[in-house]
Design a protein around this motif. Sequence first.
Motif, PDB file in Angstrom:
ATOM      1  N   ARG A 281     105.514  51.110  85.535  1.00 30.76           N
ATOM      2  CA  ARG A 281     105.235  52.346  86.254  1.00 30.76           C
ATOM      3  C   ARG A 281     105.835  52.222  87.646  1.00 30.76           C
ATOM      4  O   ARG A 281     105.570  51.266  88.374  1.00 30.76           O
ATOM      5  N   LEU A 282     106.645  53.188  88.021  1.00 26.42           N
ATOM      6  CA  LEU A 282     107.406  53.120  89.267  1.00 26.42           C
ATOM      7  C   LEU A 282     106.543  53.099  90.517  1.00 26.42           C
ATOM      8  O   LEU A 282     106.945  52.553  91.535  1.00 26.42           O
ATOM      9  N   THR A 283     105.363  53.674  90.459  1.00 34.89           N
ATOM     10  CA  THR A 283     104.537  53.819  91.663  1.00 34.89           C
ATOM     11  C   THR A 283     103.534  52.690  91.872  1.00 34.89           C
ATOM     12  O   THR A 283     102.930  52.619  92.940  1.00 34.89           O
ATOM     13  N   LEU A 284     103.364  51.818  90.893  1.00 39.86           N
ATOM     14  CA  LEU A 284     102.309  50.813  91.004  1.00 39.86           C
ATOM     15  C   LEU A 284     102.775  49.528  91.680  1.00 39.86           C
ATOM     16  O   LEU A 284     103.940  49.162  91.633  1.00 39.86           O
ATOM     17  N   THR A 285     101.811  48.855  92.277  1.00 37.45           N
ATOM     18  CA  THR A 285     102.064  47.592  92.969  1.00 37.45           C
ATOM     19  C   THR A 285     102.080  46.439  91.958  1.00 37.45           C
ATOM     20  O   THR A 285     101.746  46.625  90.795  1.00 37.45           O
TER      21      THR A 285
END
Length: 158
Positions: A135-139
């Motif tokens: 997922r592009l937005t997760l850390t």
Amino acid sequence: MWSRHRNNFSSHFSEIVAGVPAALGGRQAILDGEIVVLDAARRPSFSRLQRRLRIPKPSPQVLRAVPAAFYPFDMLALDGRDTTALPYVERRALLDGLALSGTSVQAPPYWTDVDGQVMLDIAREHGLEGIVAKRLTLTYHVGRRSPAWRVNCTKQPM
């Protein structure tokens, strides 16, 4: 080189250990990725990788016959700066900024505009074991596999 189970494989893959500093060009980084050994068709081969894992100190002949490479797909730190709190898309941009393209270290391509099922179908078509999707937005979650990424395997007959 450390596995996710904290096993040190540095002596097993000396060509990668030697290649990383050269590929980084004097920068310091902590990278997450996969060690791969390619087959004659230039596809990752798990059986060839297993062969290398059984040889703690490979001879020059083994290094030539069964060369390994490191494909980093994530960056956890760069030049002393922890990047794990950044979203994946930013960590990946930092990784791509290193322009890793050596024989033993190269960042694989990635796509953000292709449906996951389409990528899985393409992997099947080319006889690959699967795909990794993040997922592009997760850390980054240190020390554990998180729901932030998923491995899809193509165990079905091809």
